[in-house]
Design a protein around this motif. Structure first.
Motif, PDB file in Angstrom:
ATOM      1  N   HIS A 489       0.823  -1.210   0.000  1.00 24.14           N
ATOM      2  CA  HIS A 489       0.000   0.000   0.000  1.00 24.14           C
ATOM      3  C   HIS A 489       0.855   1.258   0.000  1.00 24.14           C
ATOM      4  CE1 HIS A 489      -3.349  -2.688   0.881  1.00 24.14           C
ATOM      5  NE2 HIS A 489      -4.177  -1.679   0.686  1.00 24.14           N
ATOM      6  N   MET A 490       2.062   1.171   0.511  1.00 20.24           N
ATOM      7  CA  MET A 490       2.966   2.319   0.485  1.00 20.24           C
ATOM      8  C   MET A 490       3.645   2.468  -0.872  1.00 20.24           C
ATOM      9  SD  MET A 490       4.450   4.919   1.917  1.00 20.24           S
ATOM     10  CE  MET A 490       4.010   4.753   3.652  1.00 20.24           C
ATOM     11  N   ALA A 491       4.060   1.346  -1.491  1.00 22.08           N
ATOM     12  CA  ALA A 491       4.882   1.417  -2.700  1.00 22.08           C
ATOM     13  C   ALA A 491       4.071   1.569  -3.982  1.00 22.08           C
ATOM     14  CB  ALA A 491       5.760   0.167  -2.788  1.00 22.08           C
ATOM     15  N   ALA A 492       2.990   0.786  -4.139  1.00 20.69           N
ATOM     16  CA  ALA A 492       2.287   0.728  -5.420  1.00 20.69           C
ATOM     17  C   ALA A 492       1.764   2.077  -5.895  1.00 20.69           C
ATOM     18  CB  ALA A 492       1.154  -0.296  -5.345  1.00 20.69           C
ATOM     19  N   PRO A 493       1.170   2.907  -5.016  1.00 15.73           N
ATOM     20  CA  PRO A 493       0.615   4.175  -5.516  1.00 15.73           C
ATOM     21  C   PRO A 493       1.671   5.185  -5.946  1.00 15.73           C
ATOM     22  CG  PRO A 493      -0.408   3.538  -3.419  1.00 15.73           C
ATOM     23  CD  PRO A 493       0.786   2.679  -3.602  1.00 15.73           C
ATOM     24  N   ASN A 566      -5.959  -7.252   0.029  1.00  9.80           N
ATOM     25  CA  ASN A 566      -5.632  -7.723   1.373  1.00  9.80           C
ATOM     26  C   ASN A 566      -4.882  -9.043   1.274  1.00  9.80           C
ATOM     27  OD1 ASN A 566      -7.180  -5.629   2.827  1.00  9.80           O
ATOM     28  ND2 ASN A 566      -8.959  -6.665   1.909  1.00  9.80           N
ATOM     29  N   ASN A 567      -4.224  -9.392   2.369  1.00  8.46           N
ATOM     30  CA  ASN A 567      -3.512 -10.674   2.462  1.00  8.46           C
ATOM     31  C   ASN A 567      -2.525 -10.850   1.320  1.00  8.46           C
ATOM     32  OD1 ASN A 567      -5.054 -11.439   4.779  1.00  8.46           O
ATOM     33  ND2 ASN A 567      -6.742 -12.024   3.402  1.00  8.46           N
ATOM     34  N   ILE A 568      -1.734  -9.830   1.106  1.00  5.62           N
ATOM     35  CA  ILE A 568      -0.744  -9.858   0.023  1.00  5.62           C
ATOM     36  C   ILE A 568       0.413 -10.765   0.412  1.00  5.62           C
ATOM     37  CG2 ILE A 568       0.842  -8.442  -1.344  1.00  5.62           C
ATOM     38  CD1 ILE A 568      -1.074  -6.074  -0.629  1.00  5.62           C
ATOM     39  N   GLY A 569       0.805 -11.612  -0.497  1.00  2.19           N
ATOM     40  CA  GLY A 569       1.919 -12.515  -0.230  1.00  2.19           C
ATOM     41  C   GLY A 569       3.264 -11.829  -0.384  1.00  2.19           C
ATOM     42  N   TYR A 570       4.293 -12.518   0.046  1.00  2.59           N
ATOM     43  CA  TYR A 570       5.637 -11.926   0.004  1.00  2.59           C
ATOM     44  C   TYR A 570       6.148 -11.742  -1.418  1.00  2.59           C
ATOM     45  CZ  TYR A 570       7.183 -16.795  -0.584  1.00  2.59           C
ATOM     46  OH  TYR A 570       7.359 -18.076  -1.035  1.00  2.59           O
ATOM     47  N   ILE A 571       5.631 -12.545  -2.368  1.00  2.23           N
ATOM     48  CA  ILE A 571       6.091 -12.402  -3.754  1.00  2.23           C
ATOM     49  C   ILE A 571       5.540 -11.122  -4.364  1.00  2.23           C
ATOM     50  CG2 ILE A 571       5.955 -13.384  -6.074  1.00  2.23           C
ATOM     51  CD1 ILE A 571       6.038 -16.137  -4.839  1.00  2.23           C
ATOM     52  N   ASN A 572       4.223 -10.913  -4.276  1.00  8.42           N
ATOM     53  CA  ASN A 572       3.636  -9.704  -4.853  1.00  8.42           C
ATOM     54  C   ASN A 572       4.125  -8.451  -4.146  1.00  8.42           C
ATOM     55  OD1 ASN A 572       2.211 -11.021  -6.840  1.00  8.42           O
ATOM     56  ND2 ASN A 572       0.340 -11.207  -5.638  1.00  8.42           N
ATOM     57  N   ALA A 573       4.368  -8.546  -2.847  1.00  4.00           N
ATOM     58  CA  ALA A 573       4.893  -7.387  -2.124  1.00  4.00           C
ATOM     59  C   ALA A 573       6.287  -7.026  -2.631  1.00  4.00           C
ATOM     60  CB  ALA A 573       4.925  -7.672  -0.625  1.00  4.00           C
ATOM     61  N   ALA A 574       7.093  -8.030  -2.952  1.00  4.58           N
ATOM     62  CA  ALA A 574       8.423  -7.754  -3.511  1.00  4.58           C
ATOM     63  C   ALA A 574       8.303  -7.109  -4.886  1.00  4.58           C
ATOM     64  CB  ALA A 574       9.220  -9.053  -3.600  1.00  4.58           C
ATOM     65  N   LEU A 575       7.335  -7.565  -5.697  1.00  4.75           N
ATOM     66  CA  LEU A 575       7.131  -6.959  -7.019  1.00  4.75           C
ATOM     67  C   LEU A 575       6.658  -5.508  -6.895  1.00  4.75           C
ATOM     68  CD1 LEU A 575       5.305  -9.949  -8.788  1.00  4.75           C
ATOM     69  CD2 LEU A 575       7.652  -9.172  -9.185  1.00  4.75           C
ATOM     70  N   ALA A 576       5.903  -5.198  -5.839  1.00  4.28           N
ATOM     71  CA  ALA A 576       5.409  -3.829  -5.654  1.00  4.28           C
ATOM     72  C   ALA A 576       6.539  -2.858  -5.363  1.00  4.28           C
ATOM     73  CB  ALA A 576       4.387  -3.793  -4.522  1.00  4.28           C
ATOM     74  N   VAL A 577       7.573  -3.325  -4.689  1.00  3.71           N
ATOM     75  CA  VAL A 577       8.727  -2.478  -4.378  1.00  3.71           C
ATOM     76  C   VAL A 577       9.613  -2.302  -5.601  1.00  3.71           C
ATOM     77  CG1 VAL A 577      10.791  -2.286  -2.926  1.00  3.71           C
ATOM     78  CG2 VAL A 577       8.666  -3.172  -1.961  1.00  3.71           C
TER      79      VAL A 577
END
Length: 592
Positions: A489-493, A566-577
């Motif tokens: 939520h911090m990185a994607a926008p 919600n319930n974002i996994g560690y893979i998608n969170a890494a892609l967001a960064v």
């Protein structure tokens, strides 16, 4: 074997059946071929049926009819009548031109074939055979008097009514007769054909016959004759049209009949609305009859879409309410585990294992290639998948979104391709996202978690804007403490303002000025990425941004903005960064 014998062997015919000789016209054979054609048509269900009988009957003639001549008759009966797309009226004989093996397209027919067709016109007696040959002769303009050829073909089609052919074949023949009569201005014959069609439609409805024997004739009956208007059409046509609308329960039939009603009654809003309501209610009835939740939701979504299209608010609200409470879809998923091979990790992030501090490791991490893979390779892979898939070619793809609601129907082949391309890229992102996630976890394990100031200073040293560097530093810290939702939520926008900032720095004209009461505004991320593409940003990274952030794929940006992710996994969170290095934009050093 001597040299002469070798030469004889080389020139000998190859083993197996010899290719058939082309037909050579022989006027003496015309009566025999006419009799063969007439016999083949007796009790035939359609012209194709007659064509398949020709070979067997040819061998029974005395003497037997040779294959080249029988083959011409075979091709003659394999041409087909195709009605125009509803609600347009008319029928045509195909194939007329272009490559076609069976039958030979009419304009590719040989001169000998044409001479036989012309000669048969005076010999044939069966109406199916006469209709076919005279239609060919007219289509190819083989007679000096084309008007006479059209009339004789049309009357032969009428003579075939009530015979052995299937109802739909007879109806197509009558529509073809109508087309021929109109094409040469035979007004009296056209009226005769209209009378025949009225009787046929009424009879077919009485017997609950095939709907597509009825619909093409209705399309013709609502078309005014030359010099006439819609008001001159027989009032019985309207009664039959309304009766047909309620005669068949199938949605696809009602959809076509409703289209005919709209064309016929364009000035009668109440009648058009009634037809639209019949269609929408039929769609909801199909949903009621369905069992599978996906099928139910698809029918209800189609009903709501149709109601919205024709501005029938009460039925739209009804369909939407039922869609929102439809049975839940039981999605089936396959789970599998994967260990990233060390060579693949080293290939994607060379030097990462040898990094001596977190700055060096994070710099390597950020400078990897696009997680979605190489665009050209993905395009080729997608083409291979679609070419090998029968289902993609014959079925319609429906995209479902949040709450298992149908979001989009992909009818266009380009849309299907782009959807499958996004799926190909998603598979790549799952693999490389796993590598990226492992990399971030290893940085934390080997070097600990830097402070936000240290991270922001490091990111700023690469040219990233200070405010963006601070936000990204926070996102990375949140990732390292396994708050993946908060990190995303911090990185994607932040991608959209970053892209907009670089385009403004380059003074690209992206702002949409106010017009009247409409406020001025900047376009969305999709339009901004289009502009970056024009400026030469790497295509691989552009596809990653589209597939990860936009509705083309994961739609992360929109889901984050509206609170649905919600319930974002560690893979998608890494892609967001990851997009920090996508937008070299951020560095202000140009698009390289």
């Amino acid at each position: 074997m001597n040299a002469a014998e070798h030469a004889d062997a080389a020139n000998a015919d190859p083993p197996g059946p010899k290719p058939m000789e082309p037909y050579r016209h022989d006027a003496a054979l015309v009566p025999v071929l006419a009799q063969l054609a007439d016999v083949a048509c007796q009790d035939a269900a359609d012209p194709h049926d007659a064509g398949w009988r020709v070979d067997q009957l040819a061998a029974q003639q005395s003497p037997p009819v040779q294959r080249p001549a029988a083959a011409v008759l075979f091709h003659t009966f394999l041409y087909s009548l195709y009605c125009e797309e509803v609600p347009q009226a008319g029928a045509k004989l195909e194939p007329l031109e272009g490559p076609s093996y069976l039958p030979t397209s009419l304009r590719e027919s040989t001169q000998d074939m044409r001479e036989l067709w012309l000669a048969l016109t005076d010999q044939l007696t069966h109406p199916v055979a006469r209709a076919r040959v005279f239609d060919i002769v007219f289509t190819l303009r083989l007679m000096a008097n084309s008007r006479d050829a059209a009339e004789r073909a049309a009357r032969a089609y009428l003579d075939a009514v009530g015979g052995s052919q299937r109802a739909q074949v007879q109806a197509n023949g009558v529509v073809r007769a109508w087309t021929l009569a109109r094409s040469v201005g035979l007004a009296t014959l056209e009226q005769e054909i209209n009378a025949v069609m009225l009787g046929m439609v009424e009879d077919l409805l009485d017997r609950d016959e095939h709907p597509y024997a009825v619909v093409p004739m209705l399309c013709a009956l609502i078309s005014p004759s030359r010099g006439k208007t819609a008001e001159d059409i027989d009032l019985r046509v309207d009664a039959l049209l309304d009766r047909t609308l309620h005669a068949y329960p199938q949605t696809h039939v009602i959809k076509d009949v409703a289209a005919v009603v709209r064309k016929r009654a364009a000035a009668d809003a109440a009648r058009v609305e009634d037809a639209n309501r019949v269609l929408i209610n039929a769609m909801m009835a199909e949903a009621d009859a369905a069992v599978d939740p996906l099928v139910i939701r698809t029918h209800l979504a189609d009903a709501a879409s149709e109601a919205r299209r024709w501005n029938i608010k009460d039925l739209e609200d009804d369909a939407i309410a039922r869609l929102q409470t439809a049975p839940k879809v039981q999605w089936e998923s396959v789970e599998f585990g994967m260990t990233v091979p060390a060579p693949l990790f080293d290939l994607y992030m060379p030097g990462f294992d040898q990094a001596t501090d977190w700055q060096e490791a994070l710099n390597i991490w950020f400078n990897t290639s696009a997680p979605s893979g190489n665009l050209q390779t993905n395009v080729e892979t997608t083409r291979q998948v679609l070419d090998a898939s029968v289902f993609h070619q014959i079925l319609t793809t429906i995209v479902f979104r949040d709450g298992d609601l149908p979001a989009r129907k992909l009818a266009d082949q380009d849309d299907v391709f782009m959807r499958e391309l996004a799926r190909t890229e998603a598979r790549q992102m799952n693999i490389y996202g796993l590598i990226l996630a492992r990399g971030l976890h290893e940085i934390r394990f080997r070097f600990g978690i830097p402070t936000q100031n240290e991270l922001a200073e490091f990111l700023g040293s690469t040219g990233t804007h200070l405010e963006l560097a601070k936000a990204l530093a926070t996102a990375i810290q949140l990732y390292w403490v396994e708050l993946y939702d908060a990190s995303t939520h911090m990185a994607a926008p932040k991608v959209e303002p970053a892209v907009r900032a670089v385009l403004l720095k380059l003074n690209e004209p992206i702002y949409k000025a106010a017009v009247g009461d409409t406020s001025g505004q900047f376009p969305g991320l999709g339009v901004l990425l289009d502009r970056l593409e024009q400026l030469g940003l790497n295509h691989d990274w552009l596809r990653f941004l589209r597939t990860f952030l936009l509705a083309d794929g994961y739609n992360v940006r929109n889901l984050v903005a509206h609170g649905y992710l919600n319930n974002i996994g560690y893979i998608n969170a890494a892609l967001a960064v990851m997009p920090r290095d996508v937008v070299p934009v951020w560095s202000g050093d140009g698009l390289s």
